[in-house]
Scaffold this active site. Structure first.
Site, short mmCIF file in Angstrom:
data_model
loop_
_atom_site.label_atom_id
_atom_site.label_comp_id
_atom_site.label_asym_id
_atom_site.label_seq_id
_atom_site.Cartn_x
_atom_site.Cartn_y
_atom_site.Cartn_z
N ASP A 1 0.87 -1.18 0.00
CA ASP A 1 0.00 0.00 0.00
C ASP A 1 0.91 1.23 0.00
N THR B 1 -5.48 7.36 -0.30
CA THR B 1 -4.52 6.88 -1.33
C THR B 1 -4.04 8.03 -2.22
N THR C 1 -4.68 13.96 -13.83
CA THR C 1 -5.80 13.76 -14.76
C THR C 1 -6.39 15.08 -15.24
N ASP C 2 -7.03 15.04 -16.40
CA ASP C 2 -7.70 16.25 -16.92
C ASP C 2 -8.85 16.68 -16.01
N GLU C 3 -9.36 15.74 -15.19
CA GLU C 3 -10.51 16.09 -14.34
C GLU C 3 -10.15 17.11 -13.26
N TYR D 1 -13.16 12.56 -6.14
CA TYR D 1 -12.05 11.94 -6.87
C TYR D 1 -11.13 13.02 -7.45
N SER E 1 -9.24 15.05 -4.89
CA SER E 1 -8.11 14.35 -4.27
C SER E 1 -6.94 14.28 -5.26
N LYS E 2 -7.24 14.12 -6.55
CA LYS E 2 -6.17 14.09 -7.55
C LYS E 2 -5.54 15.48 -7.72
N ASN F 1 -9.59 10.84 -20.96
CA ASN F 1 -10.15 9.50 -20.71
C ASN F 1 -9.49 8.44 -21.57
N ASN F 2 -8.90 7.45 -20.90
CA ASN F 2 -8.25 6.34 -21.60
C ASN F 2 -9.26 5.22 -21.88
N ASP G 1 -28.70 11.33 -13.30
CA ASP G 1 -27.37 11.85 -13.59
C ASP G 1 -26.43 11.66 -12.41
N GLY H 1 -22.91 16.36 -9.58
CA GLY H 1 -21.78 17.23 -9.96
C GLY H 1 -21.14 16.85 -11.29
N HIS H 2 -21.90 16.21 -12.16
CA HIS H 2 -21.36 15.64 -13.41
C HIS H 2 -20.73 16.71 -14.31
P1 NAD Z 1 -7.10 1.64 -12.01
O1 NAD Z 1 -8.15 1.90 -10.99
O2 NAD Z 1 -7.36 0.69 -13.11
O3 NAD Z 1 -5.76 1.16 -11.27
C1 NAD Z 1 -5.32 1.71 -10.06
C2 NAD Z 1 -4.30 0.76 -9.46
O4 NAD Z 1 -3.82 1.36 -8.26
C3 NAD Z 1 -4.87 -0.61 -9.08
O5 NAD Z 1 -4.00 -1.63 -9.50
C4 NAD Z 1 -4.96 -0.56 -7.57
O6 NAD Z 1 -4.83 -1.83 -6.95
C5 NAD Z 1 -3.79 0.35 -7.25
N1 NAD Z 1 -3.93 1.00 -5.94
C6 NAD Z 1 -5.03 1.64 -5.45
N2 NAD Z 1 -4.79 2.07 -4.19
C7 NAD Z 1 -3.50 1.74 -3.91
C8 NAD Z 1 -2.66 1.95 -2.78
N3 NAD Z 1 -3.10 2.59 -1.69
N4 NAD Z 1 -1.39 1.49 -2.83
C9 NAD Z 1 -0.93 0.83 -3.93
N5 NAD Z 1 -1.69 0.58 -5.00
C10 NAD Z 1 -2.95 1.05 -5.01
O7 NAD Z 1 -6.69 3.07 -12.56
P2 NAD Z 1 -6.22 3.56 -14.01
O8 NAD Z 1 -7.40 3.89 -14.80
O9 NAD Z 1 -5.20 2.63 -14.51
O10 NAD Z 1 -5.52 4.94 -13.59
C11 NAD Z 1 -4.15 4.99 -13.24
C12 NAD Z 1 -3.79 6.41 -12.91
O11 NAD Z 1 -4.07 7.25 -14.03
C13 NAD Z 1 -4.58 7.00 -11.75
O12 NAD Z 1 -3.73 7.82 -11.00
C14 NAD Z 1 -5.67 7.84 -12.42
O13 NAD Z 1 -6.07 8.91 -11.60
C15 NAD Z 1 -4.91 8.33 -13.66
N6 NAD Z 1 -5.74 8.64 -14.82
C16 NAD Z 1 -6.60 7.71 -15.33
C17 NAD Z 1 -7.31 8.01 -16.50
C18 NAD Z 1 -8.27 7.01 -17.11
O14 NAD Z 1 -8.97 7.37 -18.05
N7 NAD Z 1 -8.31 5.76 -16.67
C19 NAD Z 1 -7.15 9.26 -17.11
C20 NAD Z 1 -6.27 10.18 -16.54
C21 NAD Z 1 -5.56 9.85 -15.41
O1 DAU Z 2 -10.88 12.17 -17.62
C1 DAU Z 2 -10.00 11.27 -17.01
C2 DAU Z 2 -10.76 10.41 -16.03
O2 DAU Z 2 -11.56 9.52 -16.82
C3 DAU Z 2 -9.89 9.64 -15.05
O3 DAU Z 2 -9.19 10.56 -14.26
C4 DAU Z 2 -10.75 8.72 -14.19
O4 DAU Z 2 -9.94 7.92 -13.35
C5 DAU Z 2 -11.56 7.80 -15.10
O5 DAU Z 2 -12.41 6.98 -14.33
C6 DAU Z 2 -12.38 8.63 -16.08
O6 DAU Z 2 -13.41 9.38 -15.39
P1 DAU Z 2 -14.87 9.58 -16.01
O7 DAU Z 2 -15.79 9.89 -14.92
O8 DAU Z 2 -14.85 10.49 -17.18
O9 DAU Z 2 -15.10 8.08 -16.59
P2 DAU Z 2 -16.34 7.07 -16.52
O10 DAU Z 2 -15.99 5.92 -17.39
O11 DAU Z 2 -16.77 6.80 -15.12
O12 DAU Z 2 -17.49 7.92 -17.21
C7 DAU Z 2 -17.33 8.46 -18.52
C8 DAU Z 2 -18.59 9.22 -18.86
O13 DAU Z 2 -19.67 8.28 -18.99
C9 DAU Z 2 -19.03 10.21 -17.80
O14 DAU Z 2 -19.55 11.38 -18.41
C10 DAU Z 2 -20.12 9.48 -17.03
C11 DAU Z 2 -20.74 8.58 -18.08
N1 DAU Z 2 -21.26 7.29 -17.58
C12 DAU Z 2 -20.43 6.52 -16.83
C13 DAU Z 2 -20.85 5.30 -16.34
C14 DAU Z 2 -19.94 4.44 -15.49
C15 DAU Z 2 -22.55 6.87 -17.90
O15 DAU Z 2 -23.29 7.58 -18.60
N2 DAU Z 2 -22.98 5.67 -17.40
C16 DAU Z 2 -22.18 4.87 -16.64
O16 DAU Z 2 -22.65 3.78 -16.20
#
Ligand code: NAD
Ligand code: DAU
Length: 333
Positions: A59, A100, A125-127, A149, A152-153, A178-179, A271, A274-275
Site C-alpha cells: 500500500d 490513497t 488527470t484532466d478532471e 475523486y 483528491s487528484k 479519458n483512456n 445523472d 456534480g457531473h
Molecule cells: P485503475 O483503478 O485501473 O488502477 C489503479 C491501481 O492502483 C490498481 O491496480 C490498484 O490496486 C492500485 N492502488 C489503489 N490504491 C492503492 C494503494 N493505496 N497502494 C498501492 N496501489 C494502489 O486506474 P487507471 O485507470 O489505470 O488509472 C491509473 C492512474 O491514471 C490514476 O492515478 C488515475 O487517476 C490516472 N488517470 C486515469 C485516467 C483514465 O482514463 N483511466 C485518465 C487520466 C488519469
Molecule cells: O478524464 C480522465 C478520467 O476519466 C480519469 O481521471 C478517471 O480515473 C476515469 O475513471 C475517467 O473518469 P470519467 O468519470 O470520465 O469516466 P467514466 O468511465 O466513469 O465515465 C465516462 C462518462 O460516462 C461520464 O460522463 C459518465 C458517463 N457514464 C459513466 C458510467 C460508469 C454513464 O453515462 N454511465 C455509466 O454507467
C-alpha cells in the site's frame, strides 16, 4: 535503469509495464500495488516470470514499507499510477480517495526526497481542471475539480508540484484525458457498456447523455508518458489528450452499432452528482517534445471491443460480489 511503478496492476499501469518491457531491453521494473478491487495481476500474466519484472504487494500509504522498498530497490525513476479512480465510488465513499490519492502521494514524495530519485512522474488527470464549455485547458489554467475523486487528484498534483518548488525534487506531472483499451476495469463506461451488451443487459446512460469526454487509446497515453518521463522538464506539467471528443450518447451508439444493437438497449438513468459537462485538453506543450496520438478513435474502439469479445474470461472473473454490492449502493437496488 530501474523503474518503480505504483499501481501497475491497474488498467494504465499494466499497459505501461508491457510497453516499457517491450521497448527498452535493459529496463527493470518493480511494480508495487495494493491490489484493491481494481488491481488485477491477470493483467500482467504475460510478464509475471519476466527476468526484468518484479511484483511487490504494498500500500503506498504504508510509510515504513515504502521506505524499505526504496532502500532495497534503489529505483532511478518512480512513476505513480496508484490511485482510487472511479468518480462514482468517490461520491459514495470518498475516504479511500483522500487516503490513497493524497496521503499516499505524500508518502511517495517523502521517500523520493529521502532516497534521491532521478525522476518522479506523477500521473494526474484532466478532471483536476474541472469542466469547460468551450475551448481547451492549458497546463497553467486553474484547477477547479468538482468531485471528491478529482479534488483528491488535484490536491496530489499540487503537492507534487510544491515538492519541485520547495525541495527541487525532479517532479514531472501528466494530466491525461479519458483512456480506453485492454484491461480497463468493467465499471468504467466503455468496458461496462461492452460487457453489459455481451451479457444481454441494457447500458445505463447518465442524465441526457450530452456530457463530453475526450478519448485517448491507452497505448497512445503510454507513449506520451514515456516521452514525458524521458524528455519532459523537471517541474513541468504536460496535458496528454486524444483529440477525440464524443458525447456519451455518441460513444454509446458507436459501441451499440459495433455490436449490432440499436438504441433500445439504452436505459437513461439519474445523472451523476456534480457531473462535469466537458473535458478538453490543449496538447501543444507535449507535442513540442515529439508526442502525438497515433490511433484514430474509429480503429482503436474496434480494437478495444474485439479485445473484450476475445477476453470474456478476463472480465467475467471481475463480476464479483464486491462489484454487485457497489451497484446495489449506486442504484439503491
Ligand atoms: P485503475 O483503478 O485501473 O488502477 C489503479 C491501481 O492502483 C490498481 O491496480 C490498484 O490496486 C492500485 N492502488 C489503489 N490504491 C492503492 C494503494 N493505496 N497502494 C498501492 N496501489 C494502489 O486506474 P487507471 O485507470 O489505470 O488509472 C491509473 C492512474 O491514471 C490514476 O492515478 C488515475 O487517476 C490516472 N488517470 C486515469 C485516467 C483514465 O482514463 N483511466 C485518465 C487520466 C488519469
Ligand atoms: O478524464 C480522465 C478520467 O476519466 C480519469 O481521471 C478517471 O480515473 C476515469 O475513471 C475517467 O473518469 P470519467 O468519470 O470520465 O469516466 P467514466 O468511465 O466513469 O465515465 C465516462 C462518462 O460516462 C461520464 O460522463 C459518465 C458517463 N457514464 C459513466 C458510467 C460508469 C454513464 O453515462 N454511465 C455509466 O454507467
Amino acid at each position: 535503469m530501474k523503474l518503480l511503478i505504483t499501481g501497475g496492476a491497474g488498467f494504465i499501469g499494466s499497459n505501461f509495464i508491457h510497453h516499457i518491457l517491450e521497448k527498452y531491453p535493459t529496463y527493470e521494473i518493480i511494480n508495487i500495488d495494493k491490489l484493491t478491487y481494481c488491481g488485477n495481476l491477470e493483467n500482467l500474466k504475460k510478464v509475471e516470470d519476466h527476468e526484468r519484472y518484479k511484483f511487490i504487494k504494498c500500500d503506498i500509504c504504508d510509510k515504513e514499507k515504502i521506505d524499505e522498498i526504496f532502500q532495497e530497490e534503489k529505483p532511478d525513476f518512480v512513476i505513480n499510477f496508484a490511485a482510487e479512480t472511479h468518480v462514482d465510488r468517490s461520491i459514495l465513499d470518498p475516504d479511500a480517495f483522500v487516503k490513497t490519492n493524497f496521503l499516499g502521494t505524500h508518502i511517495l514524495l517523502e521517500a523520493v526526497k529521502k532516497h534521491g530519485i532521478e525522476r518522479f512522474l506523477h500521473i494526474s488527470t484532466d478532471e483536476t481542471y474541472g469542466s469547460i464549455d468551450n475551448g481547451k485547458f492549458k497546463e497553467e489554467d486553474a484547477l477547479l475539480p468538482n468531485s471528491p475523486y478529482s479534488a483528491s487528484k488535484a490536491s496530489a498534483d499540487l503537492l507534487a508540484r510544491s515538492y519541485f518548488k520547495t525541495f527541487s525534487l525532479p517532479v514531472v506531472i501528466t494530466r491525461s484525458s479519458n483512456n480506453y483499451g485492454p484491461y480497463q476495469f468493467p465499471e468504467k463506461v466503455i468496458p461496462l457498456f461492452i460487457s453489459n451488451i455481451l451479457q444481454g443487459k441494457k447500458v445505463p446512460l447518465y442524465g441526457t447523455g450530452k456530457n463530453i469526454r475526450d478519448w485517448i487509446y491507452v497505448q497512445d497515453n503510454c507513449e506520451g508518458l514515456d516521452a514525458v518521463l524521458h524528455d519532459g522538464e523537471d517541474g513541468e506539467i504536460y496535458n496528454i489528450g486524444g483529440g477525440n471528443e464524443k458525447t456519451n450518447l455518441e460513444l454509446t451508439q458507436i459501441i451499440l452499432n459495433e455490436l449490432d444493437k440499436d438504441d433500445s438497449h439504452i436505459e437513461y438513468v439519474d445523472d451523476r452528482l456534480g457531473h462535469d459537462l466537458r473535458y478538453a485538453l490543449d496538447i501543444e506543450k507535449v507535442s513540442k517534445i515529439g508526442w502525438e496520438p497515433k490511433h484514430t478513435f474509429e480503429d482503436a474502439i474496434k480494437k478495444t471491443i474485439n479485445w473484450y469479445l476475445e477476453n470474456e474470461d478476463w472480465w467475467k472473473k471481475l463480476q464479483t460480489k464486491e462489484l454487485e454490492e457497489y451497484y446495489e449502493k449506486q442504484y439503491g437496488a
